[in-house]
Design an enzyme around this catalytic site. Sequence first.
Site, PDB file in Angstrom:
ATOM      1  N   GLY A 172       2.704   3.647   1.392  1.00  0.00           N
ATOM      2  CA  GLY A 172       3.338   3.881   2.678  1.00  0.00           C
ATOM      3  C   GLY A 172       3.920   5.273   2.792  1.00  0.00           C
ATOM      4  O   GLY A 172       4.243   5.746   3.878  1.00  0.00           O
ATOM      5  N   ARG A 173       4.094   5.904   1.633  1.00  0.00           N
ATOM      6  CA  ARG A 173       4.623   7.277   1.672  1.00  0.00           C
ATOM      7  C   ARG A 173       4.061   8.089   0.519  1.00  0.00           C
ATOM      8  O   ARG A 173       4.687   9.013   0.029  1.00  0.00           O
ATOM      9  CB  ARG A 173       6.137   7.275   1.629  1.00  0.00           C
TER      10      ARG A 173
ATOM     11  N   GLY B 221       0.821  -1.208   0.000  1.00  0.00           N
ATOM     12  CA  GLY B 221       0.000   0.000   0.000  1.00  0.00           C
ATOM     13  C   GLY B 221       0.853   1.254   0.000  1.00  0.00           C
ATOM     14  O   GLY B 221       2.079   1.199   0.095  1.00  0.00           O
TER      15      GLY B 221
ATOM     16  N   GLY C 133       7.646   7.341   5.784  1.00  0.00           N
ATOM     17  CA  GLY C 133       6.711   8.027   4.887  1.00  0.00           C
ATOM     18  C   GLY C 133       7.321   9.185   4.116  1.00  0.00           C
ATOM     19  O   GLY C 133       6.617   9.914   3.426  1.00  0.00           O
TER      20      GLY C 133
ATOM     21  N   ASP D  21       3.874  -4.673  -7.627  1.00  0.00           N
ATOM     22  CA  ASP D  21       3.285  -3.409  -7.161  1.00  0.00           C
ATOM     23  C   ASP D  21       3.823  -2.214  -7.949  1.00  0.00           C
ATOM     24  O   ASP D  21       3.318  -1.107  -7.807  1.00  0.00           O
ATOM     25  CB  ASP D  21       3.541  -3.208  -5.660  1.00  0.00           C
TER      26      ASP D  21
ATOM     27  N   ARG E 109       3.178  13.512  -8.415  1.00  0.00           N
ATOM     28  CA  ARG E 109       3.268  12.633  -9.576  1.00  0.00           C
ATOM     29  C   ARG E 109       1.918  12.561 -10.278  1.00  0.00           C
ATOM     30  O   ARG E 109       0.889  12.452  -9.622  1.00  0.00           O
ATOM     31  CB  ARG E 109       3.699  11.246  -9.115  1.00  0.00           C
TER      32      ARG E 109
END
Length: 498
Positions: free
Chosen positions: A90-91, A88, A124, A250, A174
């Site tokens: 995380g940051r 997931g 993070g 991922d 992004r």
Amino acid sequence: MPNSAIPFDNTYARELSGFYEPCQPAMVREPVLLFFNHGLAEELGIEAGRDDAALAAMFSGNALPEGAQPIAQAYSGHQFGQFNPQLGDGRALLIGEVIDRHGRRRDIALKGSGRTPFSRRGDGKAAVGPMLREVLIGEVMHALGIPTTRALAVVSSGEPVFRERALPGAILTRVAASHLRVGTFQYFAAHGAPEQVRHLADYAIARHFPELAGAEERYLGFLRAVAERQAALIAQWMHAGFIHGVMNTDNMGIPGESIDFGPCAFMEAFDPRAVFSSIDEMGRYAYEAQPRIARWNLARLAETLLPLIADNEGRAIELATEVIDGFMAHYQHYWLAGLRAKLGLRGSVKHGDHVDTALGESWLDLLHAQQVDYTLAWRRLADAAAGNEAPLRAMFSGQPGLDRWLQRWRERCAAEDVEPGAANARAESMRRVNPWLIARNHRVEEALAAASDEGDLAPFEQLLLALRRPFDEDPALARYAEPAPGAFMAEFRTFCGT
Ligand code: AMP
Ligand code: MG
């Protein structure tokens, strides 16, 4: 709409509750705008009429724009072959989606914006160097015509992040067609939620493959469509000499964009086994392994879709296997089309696929045997097409192999030359697909070190300017085109941007 607003339309947050955790970005001490992508902002329909301080506040997460709805997305992933059910964002945080000026839906996400429910033991955060690296790689990929996520902004946080040493922190913004990954599907499949996988697949189809919505066998069609885009993407990577470095499931996007530029690099001297990532000790993600790994990742996606593909599991496996088994042929198709363009060949000749593939492979063997710079060799081949062979010859130490190959290539070219001026037209077309510039690793490192260690952004900005026009040969920019010293590449390692 006030002109400071971003017209968000957040379908992921709205339609996929249970697929993410709402989460606010961490406040940062002193946000300073290091980079802003005006061209991309324009494309997104984001008004640029803000000053740098306002942009820094917005894209650090300190003052999110109205309508932003920050969420951390859930996903799993196979990392170097090992399944990790709980990854997931995380940051990272998806802050929202916009429809750009071309009518395409785009995600806007922060990276390095602080801890989330998925952070595990991580902080993070992100550092200036790796985030500026994402800018450079994304922009050169875009300029090369390769589908990619791109950076909208980089803001330094005024706070240190602690890695092997303290580094200046930063937040990247992004932009992506979406952040759906193979790992997103794996998350819900692994958590035993087939209805959520279906929901996710329907969402992905509506967003990325609307032509499949409502179609019979749409989930099989979805798998086929994702595989097709990956086949096209990896062929482009291979032709650019790009090594992603961490093709975990991922990090493979459903929309078929290049994503997550951590330990990636462009190859210099041609070597199929090239690998630069410090953590890829086994060469799992080496240059030549990329098509095979893409196929492997797609098989992981296929597994999550089996219950949707057919009620009968045996039948579902059979159908999905057919798609996965077809991947290499699709990849070869795209690769060959790209190869022909690079060789200056317009079409195929009789029995041409075999002939042209062999011609391309012999050329690569030659580059490998003589450790010739991959990018410049292609570029000098374009000069040779125009009758200027000397620069190409100067790159090779042993000539007989090159002579024999050039002879074959010229014969093959002659098979389609009919009109006068064909040689120059060929050279020109080759120069449009064989870049003069790629992101040379030593230049990237040099620019990032200046920005990160000395706060000097000039080398980064100059390099970025050059990388935005990779096909234009400009003597004034020669320093960016030159290969790295051999000693540099021998030692060169890239690191995950953590
Ligand atoms: P990556 O290697 O960047 O694709 O990241 C793999 C996973 O690790 C993702 O779930 C990231 O969100 C997580 N991650 C990477 N760096 C950090 C960090 N500094 N803090 C928290 N999570 C992280
Ligand atoms: Mg990642």
